[in-house]
Scaffold this active site. Structure first.
Site, PDB file in Angstrom:
ATOM      1  N   LEU A  44      19.037  17.340   3.609  1.00  0.00           N
ATOM      2  CA  LEU A  44      19.266  15.995   3.315  1.00  0.00           C
ATOM      3  C   LEU A  44      18.069  15.385   3.481  1.00  0.00           C
ATOM      4  O   LEU A  44      17.268  15.248   4.234  1.00  0.00           O
ATOM      5  CB  LEU A  44      20.390  15.672   4.282  1.00  0.00           C
ATOM      6  CG  LEU A  44      21.843  16.200   4.311  1.00  0.00           C
ATOM      7  CD1 LEU A  44      22.912  15.459   5.340  1.00  0.00           C
ATOM      8  CD2 LEU A  44      22.498  16.335   2.893  1.00  0.00           C
ATOM      9  N   GLY A  45      18.238  14.062   2.634  1.00  0.00           N
ATOM     10  CA  GLY A  45      17.120  13.128   2.633  1.00  0.00           C
ATOM     11  C   GLY A  45      16.814  12.687   1.084  1.00  0.00           C
ATOM     12  O   GLY A  45      16.160  11.780   0.889  1.00  0.00           O
ATOM     13  N   LYS A  57       5.159   5.753   2.887  1.00  0.00           N
ATOM     14  CA  LYS A  57       4.807   4.648   4.086  1.00  0.00           C
ATOM     15  C   LYS A  57       4.223   5.054   5.291  1.00  0.00           C
ATOM     16  O   LYS A  57       3.473   4.433   5.788  1.00  0.00           O
ATOM     17  CB  LYS A  57       6.335   4.335   4.647  1.00  0.00           C
ATOM     18  CG  LYS A  57       6.716   2.609   3.967  1.00  0.00           C
ATOM     19  CD  LYS A  57       7.295   2.976   2.558  1.00  0.00           C
ATOM     20  CE  LYS A  57       6.409   2.869   1.360  1.00  0.00           C
ATOM     21  NZ  LYS A  57       6.835   2.901   0.265  1.00  0.00           N
ATOM     22  N   GLY A 121      24.122  22.213  -8.515  1.00  0.00           N
ATOM     23  CA  GLY A 121      25.481  22.050  -8.734  1.00  0.00           C
ATOM     24  C   GLY A 121      25.482  21.333 -10.307  1.00  0.00           C
ATOM     25  O   GLY A 121      24.768  20.582 -10.564  1.00  0.00           O
ATOM     26  N   GLY A 186       0.256   0.182 -13.009  1.00  0.00           N
ATOM     27  CA  GLY A 186       0.069  -0.736 -11.964  1.00  0.00           C
ATOM     28  C   GLY A 186       1.597  -1.168 -11.464  1.00  0.00           C
ATOM     29  O   GLY A 186       1.632  -2.438 -11.329  1.00  0.00           O
ATOM     30  N   GLY A 187       2.410  -0.485 -11.115  1.00  0.00           N
ATOM     31  CA  GLY A 187       3.557  -0.734 -10.666  1.00  0.00           C
ATOM     32  C   GLY A 187       3.797  -0.471  -9.152  1.00  0.00           C
ATOM     33  O   GLY A 187       2.668  -0.064  -8.524  1.00  0.00           O
ATOM     34  N   GLU A 208      -3.280  -0.295 -16.157  1.00  0.00           N
ATOM     35  CA  GLU A 208      -1.991  -0.963 -16.386  1.00  0.00           C
ATOM     36  C   GLU A 208      -1.837  -1.313 -17.817  1.00  0.00           C
ATOM     37  O   GLU A 208      -2.830  -2.163 -18.138  1.00  0.00           O
ATOM     38  CB  GLU A 208      -1.756  -2.157 -15.254  1.00  0.00           C
ATOM     39  CG  GLU A 208      -0.452  -3.109 -15.601  1.00  0.00           C
ATOM     40  CD  GLU A 208       0.646  -2.135 -15.934  1.00  0.00           C
ATOM     41  OE1 GLU A 208       1.164  -1.317 -14.957  1.00  0.00           O
ATOM     42  OE2 GLU A 208       1.536  -2.670 -16.735  1.00  0.00           O
ATOM     43  N   GLY A 272       6.547   5.083 -14.185  1.00  0.00           N
ATOM     44  CA  GLY A 272       8.129   4.961 -13.910  1.00  0.00           C
ATOM     45  C   GLY A 272       8.813   6.227 -13.513  1.00  0.00           C
ATOM     46  O   GLY A 272       8.315   7.288 -13.571  1.00  0.00           O
ATOM     47  N   HIS A 445       7.926 -20.038  17.144  1.00  0.00           N
ATOM     48  CA  HIS A 445       6.481 -20.346  16.824  1.00  0.00           C
ATOM     49  C   HIS A 445       5.479 -19.563  17.972  1.00  0.00           C
ATOM     50  O   HIS A 445       5.681 -19.695  18.848  1.00  0.00           O
ATOM     51  CB  HIS A 445       6.149 -22.035  17.070  1.00  0.00           C
ATOM     52  CG  HIS A 445       4.787 -22.220  16.630  1.00  0.00           C
ATOM     53  ND1 HIS A 445       4.413 -22.280  15.675  1.00  0.00           N
ATOM     54  CD2 HIS A 445       3.810 -22.877  17.546  1.00  0.00           C
ATOM     55  CE1 HIS A 445       3.058 -22.754  15.697  1.00  0.00           C
ATOM     56  NE2 HIS A 445       2.595 -22.949  16.936  1.00  0.00           N
TER      57      HIS A 445
HETATM   58  P1  NAD Z   1       7.176   0.944 -11.988  1.00  0.00           P
HETATM   59  O1  NAD Z   1       8.138   0.878 -13.093  1.00  0.00           O
HETATM   60  O2  NAD Z   1       6.997   0.208 -10.839  1.00  0.00           O
HETATM   61  O3  NAD Z   1       5.601   1.010 -12.804  1.00  0.00           O
HETATM   62  C1  NAD Z   1       5.108   1.348 -14.068  1.00  0.00           C
HETATM   63  C2  NAD Z   1       3.993   0.800 -14.235  1.00  0.00           C
HETATM   64  O4  NAD Z   1       3.058   1.651 -15.268  1.00  0.00           O
HETATM   65  C3  NAD Z   1       4.409  -0.562 -15.028  1.00  0.00           C
HETATM   66  O5  NAD Z   1       3.692  -1.520 -14.435  1.00  0.00           O
HETATM   67  C4  NAD Z   1       4.025  -0.125 -16.640  1.00  0.00           C
HETATM   68  O6  NAD Z   1       3.961  -1.406 -17.358  1.00  0.00           O
HETATM   69  C5  NAD Z   1       2.925   0.832 -16.430  1.00  0.00           C
HETATM   70  N1  NAD Z   1       2.782   1.736 -17.579  1.00  0.00           N
HETATM   71  C6  NAD Z   1       3.790   2.391 -18.129  1.00  0.00           C
HETATM   72  N2  NAD Z   1       3.365   3.303 -19.227  1.00  0.00           N
HETATM   73  C7  NAD Z   1       1.903   3.151 -18.904  1.00  0.00           C
HETATM   74  C8  NAD Z   1       0.526   3.789 -19.387  1.00  0.00           C
HETATM   75  N3  NAD Z   1       0.893   4.665 -20.579  1.00  0.00           N
HETATM   76  N4  NAD Z   1      -0.306   3.354 -19.217  1.00  0.00           N
HETATM   77  C9  NAD Z   1      -0.677   2.354 -18.314  1.00  0.00           C
HETATM   78  N5  NAD Z   1       0.607   1.849 -17.674  1.00  0.00           N
HETATM   79  C10 NAD Z   1       1.618   2.144 -17.906  1.00  0.00           C
HETATM   80  O7  NAD Z   1       7.233   2.526 -11.872  1.00  0.00           O
HETATM   81  P2  NAD Z   1       6.460   3.632 -10.575  1.00  0.00           P
HETATM   82  O8  NAD Z   1       5.716   2.832  -9.970  1.00  0.00           O
HETATM   83  O9  NAD Z   1       6.436   4.866 -11.251  1.00  0.00           O
HETATM   84  O10 NAD Z   1       7.788   3.636  -9.631  1.00  0.00           O
HETATM   85  C11 NAD Z   1       9.093   4.295 -10.047  1.00  0.00           C
HETATM   86  C12 NAD Z   1      10.432   3.461  -9.565  1.00  0.00           C
HETATM   87  O11 NAD Z   1      10.001   4.033  -8.026  1.00  0.00           O
HETATM   88  C13 NAD Z   1      10.003   1.992  -9.184  1.00  0.00           C
HETATM   89  O12 NAD Z   1      10.631   1.346 -10.283  1.00  0.00           O
HETATM   90  C14 NAD Z   1      10.632   1.579  -7.918  1.00  0.00           C
HETATM   91  O13 NAD Z   1      12.176   1.585  -8.338  1.00  0.00           O
HETATM   92  C15 NAD Z   1      10.388   3.114  -7.194  1.00  0.00           C
HETATM   93  N6  NAD Z   1       9.628   2.951  -6.048  1.00  0.00           N
HETATM   94  C16 NAD Z   1      10.079   1.983  -5.121  1.00  0.00           C
HETATM   95  C17 NAD Z   1       9.043   1.937  -3.996  1.00  0.00           C
HETATM   96  C18 NAD Z   1       9.419   0.770  -3.103  1.00  0.00           C
HETATM   97  O14 NAD Z   1      10.509   0.371  -3.026  1.00  0.00           O
HETATM   98  N7  NAD Z   1       8.452   0.424  -2.488  1.00  0.00           N
HETATM   99  C19 NAD Z   1       7.848   2.642  -4.101  1.00  0.00           C
HETATM  100  C20 NAD Z   1       7.827   3.640  -5.251  1.00  0.00           C
HETATM  101  C21 NAD Z   1       8.729   3.359  -6.168  1.00  0.00           C
END
Ligand code: NAD
Length: 465
Positions: A44-45, A57, A121, A186-187, A208, A272, A445
């Site tokens: 699980l996890g 983290k 499954g 850069g996500g 990005e 993504g 504070h």
């Molecule tokens: P994301 O959607 O956060 O970021 C993807 C980034 O890649 C976007 O900024 C997009 O513009 C860019 N991108 C897409 N295609 C590209 C390309 N060909 N060249 C350059 N840039 C491009 O997706 P992620 O970072 O892969 O994370 C996936 C999901 O995982 C997130 O939507 C989030 O929900 C989840 N996540 C959450 C956390 C958290 O809660 N701290 C941490 C990691 C992941």
């Protein structure tokens, strides 16, 4: 079903043992429903525990320690150059952090009487799941909860079969500390893992494709993080797409649109994630998919098939573990006949970078797009005593309230601890508090939590806007 199949009859079958799945199963068991979880890895996890939230983290904590040690020079403490040993680091992450939590989940399942069946499954129809693997059987259920999550997207141009091209799962294993790392995207993931590798000593180039980091997040909140990344990374290229990756000897050549190609030792692709809906036998049920392959659910997390619920990443954005957990509990309660709905107005988002960026509710740009009259207050941490003592005056707390009623609609926070501080905001939004409620609540504070109170006060007393 075929003669001779082992058949297990249950009230609830949960497909997928990540945060959405185990939350649903545990709640079902608490409500007296006989429940099994079908999970291909048997543990699980899910992605959260083994390939996502938790190991990332753990590594970000390591990065934060290294960052703090570096900052300590400002007040006269020099720890010297850090010596990093990857084996103990990996062991700590895998055994002491992930392993401990994994064992904890297994014992909770046991205590609650939830059986975990190991194997992949797939639905055979709206009332049964065929499980393959070492424990082949058919699980017949009255209700099912699908919680199989998401997988990293690997666009065709970037899908090079090379161990030097990593997705987030591979990068979390920290196979080595590459001298030159290219991060594509850069996500959330690109920024978090880019910072981890930069702290460990890699020269990180981040690419990005949109015109800013964390597209979709408030620009005021992103600014301090963008500044930090400019310092930490060797280069940040916005509005740039990687057209192709080619393996040349021990390196990966990346062709970026409008630039000369560059060589890297490793590449992290973080562009993504997509819902996992293939090979699940969904076509044998009445489940319907929406855009981008997400499973359509109502506010009770029920799919278009009356016997089947779905929770978590495969139901779409935001793909966050805490949303999945809440959805899992809602699905369980609905199955047990309780009046429950996923009616939360605030799902906090936290990017665990340095500085952390967190937000929930309606952001200023969203209110503008919707033509909704709001008042906005920004409290700069330059005026925070606690931030000064931490040497972190780069933070910001932003409050968005309804212009007429003062009701808190949204909060964004950038700075160390933002991920913890956002909990107060989520509670304020969920319980319909006003800026006055926040302003009149005594916040200890000196703490960083005072930022929200200060922002609220500035609205009451004719502050910012
Ligand atoms: P994301 O959607 O956060 O970021 C993807 C980034 O890649 C976007 O900024 C997009 O513009 C860019 N991108 C897409 N295609 C590209 C390309 N060909 N060249 C350059 N840039 C491009 O997706 P992620 O970072 O892969 O994370 C996936 C999901 O995982 C997130 O939507 C989030 O929900 C989840 N996540 C959450 C956390 C958290 O809660 N701290 C941490 C990691 C992941």
């Amino acid at each position: 079903m075929v003669m001779g199949d082992l058949v297990t009859e249950v009230e609830v079958a949960v497909l997928g043992g990540g945060p959405g799945g185990y939350s649903a199963a545990f709640r079902c068991a608490e409500l007296g429903l006989e429940t099994v979880i079908v999970e291909s890895s048997k543990r699980l996890g899910g992605a959260c525990l083994y390939e996502g939230c938790i190991p990332s983290k753990a590594l970000l904590h390591v990065a934060a320690v290294l960052g703090e040690a570096e900052r300590a020079e400002e007040f006269g403490i020099d720890f010297g150059e850090a010596r990093i040993s990857l084996d103990p680091l990996r062991k700590w992450k895998t055994d002491r952090v992930v392993g401990k939590l994994s064992r904890g989940l297994a014992s909770v399942a046991k205590a609650k009487g939830v059986q975990v069946i190991g194997g992949r499954g797939a639905f055979e129809d709206s009332r049964s799941i065929r499980v393959g693997g070492d424990e082949p059987q058919v699980v017949r259920f009255k209700h099912a909860v699908v919680a199989v999550g998401s997988l990293p997207v690997l666009p065709p141009g970037l899908a090079l079969q090379s161990e030097r091209v990593m997705d987030s799962t591979a990068a979390l294993e920290v196979p080595d500390v590459p001298e030159r790392l290219l991060v594509i995207g850069g996500g959330y993931i690109g920024l978090e893992l880019g910072q981890v590798y930069a702290a460990l000593g890699s020269r990180v180039t981040l690419v990005e494709m949109t015109d800013g980091l964390l597209p979709g997040a408030d620009r005021d909140l992103v600014q301090p993080l963008a500044r930090r990344c400019e310092k930490l990374f060797a280069a940040v290229h916005l509005k740039t797409k990687v057209a192709a990756l080619t393996e040349v000897g021990d390196t990966i050549e990346a062709t970026m649109e409008g630039q000369d190609s560059q060589a890297f030792d490793r590449v992290l692709v973080a562009v993504g994630r997509r819902a996992v809906t293939d090979s699940l036998g969904l076509e044998t049920t009445k489940i319907k998919l929406a855009d981008r392959g997400f499973v359509l659910v109502d506010e009770h997390c029920r799919t278009r098939d009356p016997h089947i619920y779905a929770v978590g990443d495969l139901t779409g954005e935001p793909m966050l573990a805490h949303r999945a957990m809440r959805q899992g509990r809602v699905a369980a309660e609905c199955i047990a006949g309780r009046p429950s709905a996923f009616d939360n107005v605030a799902v906090p988002a936290v990017v665990f970078t340095d500085p952390e960026v967190a937000w929930c509710g309606v952001m200023e740009f969203q209110a503008q797009e919707a033509g909704r009259p709001v008042k906005v207050a920004k409290f700069s941490w330059a005026a925070s005593g606690r931030a000064a003592t931490l040497g972190r005056s780069d933070g910001l707390t932003k409050l968005i309230v309804d212009a007429a009623t003062g009701r808190v609609l949204g909060v964004g926070i950038t700075g160390p601890g933002a991920g913890e501080l956002i909990a107060e905001a989520a509670l304020a939004i969920e319980t319909a508090l006003t800026a006055e409620d926040l302003a009149l609540t005594i916040h200890a504070h000196p703490t960083l939590s005072e930022g929200l109170m200060e922002a609220a006060e500035s609205l009451l007393h004719g502050g910012d806007k």
